[in-house]
Design a protein around this motif. Structure first.
Motif, PDB file in Angstrom:
ATOM      1  N   SER A 189      -9.499   4.178  -4.852  1.00 36.12           N
ATOM      2  CA  SER A 189      -8.057   4.038  -4.640  1.00 36.12           C
ATOM      3  C   SER A 189      -7.642   5.075  -3.606  1.00 36.12           C
ATOM      4  O   SER A 189      -8.375   6.019  -3.325  1.00 36.12           O
ATOM      5  CB  SER A 189      -7.290   4.241  -5.943  1.00 36.12           C
ATOM      6  OG  SER A 189      -7.463   5.539  -6.456  1.00 36.12           O
ATOM      7  N   THR A 240       0.345  -1.023  -5.654  1.00 40.44           N
ATOM      8  CA  THR A 240       0.583   0.416  -5.739  1.00 40.44           C
ATOM      9  C   THR A 240       1.080   0.747  -7.135  1.00 40.44           C
ATOM     10  O   THR A 240       2.008   0.105  -7.638  1.00 40.44           O
ATOM     11  CB  THR A 240       1.611   0.852  -4.678  1.00 40.44           C
ATOM     12  OG1 THR A 240       1.050   0.631  -3.385  1.00 40.44           O
ATOM     13  CG2 THR A 240       1.970   2.310  -4.819  1.00 40.44           C
ATOM     14  N   ALA A 270      -0.810   6.681  -2.217  1.00 36.20           N
ATOM     15  CA  ALA A 270       0.299   5.855  -1.724  1.00 36.20           C
ATOM     16  C   ALA A 270       1.491   6.759  -1.443  1.00 36.20           C
ATOM     17  O   ALA A 270       1.879   7.555  -2.278  1.00 36.20           O
ATOM     18  CB  ALA A 270       0.662   4.796  -2.745  1.00 36.20           C
ATOM     19  N   GLN A 328       0.824  -1.201   0.000  1.00 35.98           N
ATOM     20  CA  GLN A 328       0.000   0.000   0.000  1.00 35.98           C
ATOM     21  C   GLN A 328       0.865   1.262   0.000  1.00 35.98           C
ATOM     22  O   GLN A 328       0.356   2.359   0.123  1.00 35.98           O
ATOM     23  CB  GLN A 328      -0.916   0.022   1.230  1.00 35.98           C
ATOM     24  CG  GLN A 328      -1.935  -1.081   1.234  1.00 35.98           C
ATOM     25  CD  GLN A 328      -2.809  -1.040   2.472  1.00 35.98           C
ATOM     26  OE1 GLN A 328      -2.576  -0.277   3.406  1.00 35.98           O
ATOM     27  NE2 GLN A 328      -3.826  -1.875   2.488  1.00 35.98           N
ATOM     28  N   CYS A 329       2.167   1.057  -0.114  1.00 35.98           N
ATOM     29  CA  CYS A 329       3.078   2.191  -0.124  1.00 35.98           C
ATOM     30  C   CYS A 329       4.189   1.927  -1.145  1.00 35.98           C
ATOM     31  O   CYS A 329       4.297   0.842  -1.692  1.00 35.98           O
ATOM     32  CB  CYS A 329       3.642   2.441   1.274  1.00 35.98           C
ATOM     33  SG  CYS A 329       4.477   1.031   2.009  1.00 35.98           S
ATOM     34  N   HIS A 353      -2.911   3.279  -4.423  1.00 36.34           N
ATOM     35  CA  HIS A 353      -3.000   1.836  -4.231  1.00 36.34           C
ATOM     36  C   HIS A 353      -4.456   1.423  -4.183  1.00 36.34           C
ATOM     37  O   HIS A 353      -5.346   2.215  -3.849  1.00 36.34           O
ATOM     38  CB  HIS A 353      -2.240   1.381  -2.980  1.00 36.34           C
ATOM     39  CG  HIS A 353      -2.819   1.859  -1.690  1.00 36.34           C
ATOM     40  ND1 HIS A 353      -3.824   1.185  -1.022  1.00 36.34           N
ATOM     41  CD2 HIS A 353      -2.531   2.944  -0.936  1.00 36.34           C
ATOM     42  CE1 HIS A 353      -4.123   1.836   0.085  1.00 36.34           C
ATOM     43  NE2 HIS A 353      -3.350   2.919   0.159  1.00 36.34           N
ATOM     44  N   PRO A 376      -3.098  -5.758  -2.006  1.00 32.09           N
ATOM     45  CA  PRO A 376      -2.944  -4.395  -2.514  1.00 32.09           C
ATOM     46  C   PRO A 376      -1.809  -4.293  -3.531  1.00 32.09           C
ATOM     47  O   PRO A 376      -0.842  -5.048  -3.478  1.00 32.09           O
ATOM     48  CB  PRO A 376      -2.608  -3.587  -1.257  1.00 32.09           C
ATOM     49  CG  PRO A 376      -2.047  -4.568  -0.302  1.00 32.09           C
ATOM     50  CD  PRO A 376      -2.713  -5.882  -0.606  1.00 32.09           C
TER      51      PRO A 376
END
Length: 173
Positions: A166, A110, A169, A57-58, A127, A108
């Motif tokens: 979304s 990204t 991110a 997610q990052c 993400h 997830p």
């Protein structure tokens, strides 16, 4: 004393080289698709460069599989493996500057856009969590990525796009 300080400054890249090279790799290599191929697919449309970080997610270029999914940049080291690749996602006829890839569902992913115009440079990421068996389309424009789910009506064959939720991110810490 000045020579010792200068020598120490010049040696910093040598000692940080491993992390720099690992991070650079995702900027110059293709995204690593899940094996075997999954039932979820993504079409990425851009006139710049979009990278993908799976299972995150990052933004962390050190994660396994992170890399380029579509690059229209003239940068000599950017990977162009997926450019113009079609997996048969509906609604892709006549779409330019696209690439289609397999993505892992229920985890997830990204997407990170990097581009420049005459006025500015920008890097932005979002993400989302793809569903199993679903097709998606990500369109990028300067400083933005919009994700839609591709839906094909089984009776009429009409293709529609439904916005996907979304989230922004940021860099992993």
């Amino acid at each position: 004393m000045k020579k010792a300080s200068l020598l120490m400054l010049l040696s910093i890249p040598l000692f940080s080289g491993c992390s720099t090279v690992t991070g650079l790799k995702s900027y110059t290599t293709a995204y690593n698709e899940p094996q075997p191929a999954t039932s979820s697919r993504l079409r990425v449309i851009t006139d710049q460069t979009v990278r993908l970080v799976p299972d995150s997610q990052c933004i962390d270029w050190h994660l396994p599989g992170a890399g380029i999914v579509n690059s229209r940049s003239l940068a000599p080291l950017n990977d162009h493996t997926f450019n113009d690749r079609s997996l048969g996602i509906p609604g892709g006829d006549g779409v330019q500057n696209s690439s289609e890839i397999y993505i892992r569902p229920d985890t997830p992913i990204t997407l990170v856009y990097a581009g420049a115009t005459r006025k500015y440079q920008c890097v932005t990421g979002v993400h989302f969590v793809p569903e199993a068996g679903a097709d998606y389309e990500a369109k990028s424009e300067p400083c933005g990525i919009w994700i839609s789910k591709i839906v094909k009506n089984s009776t009429t064959g009409a293709v529609s796009r439904e916005p996907v939720s979304s989230h922004t991110a940021k860099t992993c810490h």
